[in-house]
Design an enzyme around this catalytic site. Sequence first.
Site, PDB file in Angstrom:
ATOM      1  N   ASP A  11       0.883  -1.171   0.000  1.00 62.93           N
ATOM      2  CA  ASP A  11       0.000   0.000   0.000  1.00 62.93           C
ATOM      3  C   ASP A  11       0.920   1.220   0.000  1.00 62.93           C
ATOM      4  O   ASP A  11       1.585   1.494   0.982  1.00 62.93           O
ATOM      5  CB  ASP A  11      -0.875  -0.050   1.265  1.00 62.93           C
ATOM      6  CG  ASP A  11      -1.793   1.151   1.410  1.00 62.93           C
ATOM      7  OD1 ASP A  11      -1.593   2.154   0.684  1.00 62.93           O
ATOM      8  OD2 ASP A  11      -2.692   1.094   2.256  1.00 62.93           O
ATOM      9  N   ASP A  52      -6.592  -0.227  -2.067  1.00 63.42           N
ATOM     10  CA  ASP A  52      -5.409   0.643  -1.998  1.00 63.42           C
ATOM     11  C   ASP A  52      -4.099  -0.141  -2.070  1.00 63.42           C
ATOM     12  O   ASP A  52      -3.045   0.392  -1.736  1.00 63.42           O
ATOM     13  CB  ASP A  52      -5.457   1.517  -0.738  1.00 63.42           C
ATOM     14  CG  ASP A  52      -5.535   0.700   0.538  1.00 63.42           C
ATOM     15  OD1 ASP A  52      -5.474  -0.535   0.469  1.00 63.42           O
ATOM     16  OD2 ASP A  52      -5.671   1.313   1.619  1.00 63.42           O
ATOM     17  N   ASP A 131      -8.088  -6.953  -0.189  1.00 60.96           N
ATOM     18  CA  ASP A 131      -7.921  -5.710   0.569  1.00 60.96           C
ATOM     19  C   ASP A 131      -8.851  -5.743   1.778  1.00 60.96           C
ATOM     20  O   ASP A 131      -9.936  -6.312   1.717  1.00 60.96           O
ATOM     21  CB  ASP A 131      -8.246  -4.496  -0.315  1.00 60.96           C
ATOM     22  CG  ASP A 131      -7.817  -3.192   0.359  1.00 60.96           C
ATOM     23  OD1 ASP A 131      -6.885  -3.216   1.189  1.00 60.96           O
ATOM     24  OD2 ASP A 131      -8.430  -2.145   0.056  1.00 60.96           O
ATOM     25  N   TYR A 228      -0.157  -9.744  17.787  1.00 58.79           N
ATOM     26  CA  TYR A 228      -0.103 -10.036  16.361  1.00 58.79           C
ATOM     27  C   TYR A 228      -0.844  -8.950  15.592  1.00 58.79           C
ATOM     28  O   TYR A 228      -1.998  -8.660  15.865  1.00 58.79           O
ATOM     29  CB  TYR A 228      -0.732 -11.411  16.106  1.00 58.79           C
ATOM     30  CG  TYR A 228      -1.139 -11.656  14.678  1.00 58.79           C
ATOM     31  CD1 TYR A 228      -0.218 -11.476  13.651  1.00 58.79           C
ATOM     32  CD2 TYR A 228      -2.420 -12.053  14.357  1.00 58.79           C
ATOM     33  CE1 TYR A 228      -0.584 -11.707  12.340  1.00 58.79           C
ATOM     34  CE2 TYR A 228      -2.794 -12.286  13.057  1.00 58.79           C
ATOM     35  CZ  TYR A 228      -1.870 -12.104  12.052  1.00 58.79           C
ATOM     36  OH  TYR A 228      -2.249 -12.326  10.760  1.00 58.79           O
ATOM     37  N   LYS A 231      -2.814  -7.829   9.722  1.00 55.32           N
ATOM     38  CA  LYS A 231      -3.870  -7.613   8.723  1.00 55.32           C
ATOM     39  C   LYS A 231      -3.294  -6.807   7.572  1.00 55.32           C
ATOM     40  O   LYS A 231      -3.414  -5.603   7.502  1.00 55.32           O
ATOM     41  CB  LYS A 231      -5.051  -6.890   9.364  1.00 55.32           C
ATOM     42  CG  LYS A 231      -5.677  -7.757  10.430  1.00 55.32           C
ATOM     43  CD  LYS A 231      -6.949  -7.198  10.963  1.00 55.32           C
ATOM     44  CE  LYS A 231      -7.302  -7.886  12.254  1.00 55.32           C
ATOM     45  NZ  LYS A 231      -6.393  -7.490  13.366  1.00 55.32           N
ATOM     46  N   ASP A 232      -2.632  -7.534   6.674  1.00 57.19           N
ATOM     47  CA  ASP A 232      -1.825  -6.825   5.698  1.00 57.19           C
ATOM     48  C   ASP A 232      -2.287  -7.031   4.269  1.00 57.19           C
ATOM     49  O   ASP A 232      -1.500  -6.946   3.350  1.00 57.19           O
ATOM     50  CB  ASP A 232      -0.367  -7.245   5.859  1.00 57.19           C
ATOM     51  CG  ASP A 232      -0.210  -8.751   5.776  1.00 57.19           C
ATOM     52  OD1 ASP A 232      -1.198  -9.459   5.998  1.00 57.19           O
ATOM     53  OD2 ASP A 232       0.890  -9.211   5.465  1.00 57.19           O
ATOM     54  N   SER A 242      -4.997 -30.249 -14.485  1.00 53.02           N
ATOM     55  CA  SER A 242      -4.051 -31.372 -14.665  1.00 53.02           C
ATOM     56  C   SER A 242      -3.424 -31.839 -13.358  1.00 53.02           C
ATOM     57  O   SER A 242      -2.214 -31.726 -13.164  1.00 53.02           O
ATOM     58  CB  SER A 242      -2.918 -30.978 -15.612  1.00 53.02           C
ATOM     59  OG  SER A 242      -3.410 -30.551 -16.822  1.00 53.02           O
ATOM     60  N   ASP A 286     -15.216   1.500   4.771  1.00 53.56           N
ATOM     61  CA  ASP A 286     -13.902   1.015   4.307  1.00 53.56           C
ATOM     62  C   ASP A 286     -13.945  -0.477   3.951  1.00 53.56           C
ATOM     63  O   ASP A 286     -13.018  -1.227   4.262  1.00 53.56           O
ATOM     64  CB  ASP A 286     -12.809   1.264   5.348  1.00 53.56           C
ATOM     65  CG  ASP A 286     -12.446   2.738   5.493  1.00 53.56           C
ATOM     66  OD1 ASP A 286     -13.047   3.581   4.798  1.00 53.56           O
ATOM     67  OD2 ASP A 286     -11.562   3.045   6.315  1.00 53.56           O
TER      68      ASP A 286
HETATM   69  C1  F6R Z   1      -6.950   0.721   6.042  1.00 48.88           C
HETATM   70  C2  F6R Z   1      -8.180   0.480   6.790  1.00 48.88           C
HETATM   71  C3  F6R Z   1      -9.013   1.635   7.132  1.00 48.88           C
HETATM   72  C4  F6R Z   1      -8.381   2.584   8.134  1.00 48.88           C
HETATM   73  C5  F6R Z   1      -9.344   3.722   8.500  1.00 48.88           C
HETATM   74  C6  F6R Z   1      -8.721   4.729   9.440  1.00 48.88           C
HETATM   75  O1  F6R Z   1      -6.495  -0.406   5.427  1.00 48.88           O
HETATM   76  O2  F6R Z   1      -8.503  -0.619   7.090  1.00 48.88           O
HETATM   77  O3  F6R Z   1     -10.260   1.193   7.573  1.00 48.88           O
HETATM   78  O4  F6R Z   1      -7.975   1.881   9.262  1.00 48.88           O
HETATM   79  O5  F6R Z   1      -9.725   4.411   7.339  1.00 48.88           O
HETATM   80  O6  F6R Z   1      -7.544   5.202   8.871  1.00 48.88           O
HETATM   81  P1  F6R Z   1      -6.707   6.409   9.488  1.00 48.88           P
HETATM   82  O7  F6R Z   1      -6.403   6.036  10.932  1.00 48.88           O
HETATM   83  O8  F6R Z   1      -5.502   6.445   8.618  1.00 48.88           O
HETATM   84  O9  F6R Z   1      -7.564   7.625   9.394  1.00 48.88           O
HETATM   85 MG    MG Z   2      -4.251   2.200   2.941  1.00 47.19          MG
HETATM   86 MG    MG Z   3      -5.221  -2.089   1.777  1.00 40.74          MG
END
Ligand code: F6R
Ligand code: MG
Ligand code: MG
Length: 365
Positions: A11, A52, A131, A228, A231-232, A242, A286
Amino acid sequence: MKVTLSVIKADVGGYVGHSSMHPEIVDIAKESLSLAKTGGKLIDYDVLHCGDDLDLIMTHTMGEEAGEIHKLAWDTFVKCTEKAKELKLYGAGQDLLSDAFSGNVKGLGPGVAEMEFEERRSDPVIIFMADKTSPGAWNFPLYKMFGDPFNTAGLVIDPHMHDGFLFNVLDVYENKIVTFSLPEELYDALVFIGAMEHYIIKSIVRKSDNEIAAVSSTQKLNFLAGKYVGKDDPVLIVRAQSGFPAVGEVLEPFTFPHLVAGWMRGSHMGPFMPVTFKTANPSRFDGPPRVIAAGYQIAEGKLIGPRDMFDDPSFDNARAMANDMADYMRRHGSFEPHRLPLEDMEYTTLPEVKKKLEGRFKTNE
Ligand code: F6R
Ligand code: MG
Ligand code: MG
């Protein structure tokens, strides 16, 4: 010929917020990989995005974990970051600078899935890119593809698959790998892989000849103060046909949008929605978490494709179900199981709130 397929993602800045990718970023990545192809470093490349996350798909002959290829990906992400900064895209380069090589686990950073294999007479591969979720999201579909005869008819009726597959599972808390032999150890395996934020399927090989079948990205499974935070937004490579699951058997698990961790602030469960390349722009709360599937035929290392595998009305029901599930989950607000258990959330105010209330907790007599 032996070919290496490397999928490296990061990202490098979101457009708008964390919802998608600016087209100029994709163009810069393509230009960078095109130069590497002309220079002979790569046989072929492709650049896609899911939300993203920028996905560099590369073929070459340097094997897995080749320094030159990883540096190429890194340099490409750096170039993209320069543009992201100029456009003030959201979170531009933050992951690269503060995270990738420093061992700091905050944020996302590059993830890698790679496999080297002898190219077959015809070699179809499906690359899944996600994502707003973690690599544990692949446990359910991988189990369906390689362990469930109700999903994969080939496990029952294809002599080349009938012996089953070996599942290599990573314990992210202990950083240890255990191998399960399916089908005979299916019940043992499910004890672990059902806990998908703790035990993650790292790779799968065919039992009869040890041929690599699937590899997921698990690089960023790190701890911060014993916690841990992996979450990447993972990727997954699966070989098909085959003696491997057919393309349709590889895709079938995604007709059920199972619940995964990683929605809003990496702290909520939501349905894993299979979408087309064009609609991989998670914007509602999101999310909900997304997955795209890019299909390629590999020909002398060349990537023939991509085919947008979820661009098919037969996934419409899954998308509709995912939207209904999203409505249902959202109505839980701050309540579990929509919100993750306290220890799994990426964002938390718990320590501060607890401190503020210190002294107000009285023994319940
Ligand atoms: C990013 C994600 C989003 C952010 C959220 C808050 O991958 O999962 O849900 O965690 O938009 O982001 P910030 O803290 O950057 O405003
Ligand atoms: Mg991002
Ligand atoms: Mg992402």
